[in-house]
Write a protein that holds these residues in place. Structure first.
Motif: not given
Length: 288
Positions: A82-87, A89-94, A97-98
């Motif tokens: 899911x490319x939503x909000x980092x926290x 909405x789970x945010x695996x891609x973010x 990196x972070x």
């Protein structure tokens, strides 16, 4: 940890297709089926698709032709990407990196009760969407008398999609909510029918008349429902028993219905194969 190396993978895609065709003197029928299995570059993420198609054309007589065309598919999409909000909405891609490269909880930085790694987000989320879609249309062409033809066509698109999501306490979204479950259901039906009469007549070599009159009707129906809840006492059944969630945080449903009706006609008159005169009429009505 090198999170990108541990989570990303070389993805493999499979495509398998089979086709057939045949017929007799009056009937032809090409068709086929297909299967696709596509892995994501993030592990535990896949897309599978099953397809079927069939087209049949039949000459019932010298003056009547019938046809049917169908395309059906089912798509199964699984994985936590899911490319939503980092926290929120789970945010695996973010997180790839972070996220910190060590398993260390920092109360000044982390918004969860304990440190949630990118691996945990992927391995402790259930997210699946199944979508069924069928597109069908048919027609009949009939020559009533010489120069006068009737065409009747109709078809529709049926689509149904159901999504299930469960975020355990070991994920960013589920950690602060003691588990989160979400179920969504969407269905739509779009249909149409067209009835058209065409008359084409040449009078000696100087005059030609082409007249068309048609009646069209189509409709669209869409409905959606959604439920989301938190606070699961245990996660044994996950989303398969959403009633365990003690607090309902989202509940919605809606339905749209739209119908349209059209009348249209056109007259073309050709003189000496050089001059063209055209008149047309159209009237539309909708309950939208």
């Amino acid at each position: 940890h090198d999170w990108q190396d541990e989570i990303m993978q070389q993805a493999v895609t499979q495509n398998h297709n089979i086709s057939l065709s045949g017929g007799s003197g009056r009937t032809t029928y090409p068709g086929g089926a297909g299967y696709m299995n596509e892995e994501g570059i993030i592990r535990n993420n896949t897309q599978k698709r099953y397809t079927m198609r069939l087209k049949v054309d039949h000459a019932a007589s010298k003056k009547i032709k019938l046809g049917l065309n169908m395309n059906t598919s089912y798509t199964d999409l699984s994985g936590s990407i899911n490319t939503g909000q980092a926290n929120a909405w789970n945010g695996v891609l973010q997180q790839l990196v972070t996220a910190k490269p060590i398993d260390y909880f920092d109360s000044d930085f982390d918004e969860t009760i304990g440190y949630v790694t990118p691996l945990s987000i992927i391995d402790n989320v259930f997210k699946n969407t199944g979508t069924f879609k069928s597109i069908s249309n048919g027609y009949m062409d009939a020559e009533i008398i010489k120069g006068l033809n009737l065409n009747i066509s109709g078809g529709g698109i049926i689509s149904s999609s159901k999504g299930k999501e469960f975020y355990s306490r070991l994920t960013t979204l589920g950690n602060s909510n003691n588990g989160v479950g979400i179920i969504q259901d969407r269905r739509s039906f779009n249909w149409y029918n067209t009835n058209r009469l065409t008359y084409d007549k040449a009078f000696n070599e100087k005059h030609r008349l082409n007249v068309m009159a048609a009646f069209e009707v189509n409709g669209y129906i869409f409905d959606r429902s959604m439920m989301r809840n938190n606070e699961y006492p245990d996660e044994i059944t996950g989303i398969d028993d959403i009633s365990k969630g003690a607090i309902v945080t989202g509940l919605a449903s809606e339905k749209w219905v739209n119908n349209r009706l059209s009348y249209l006609s056109r007259i073309n008159y050709t003189l000496l194969n050089r001059y063209l005169f055209t008149a047309s009429f159209r009237a539309d009505g909708s309950d939208k």
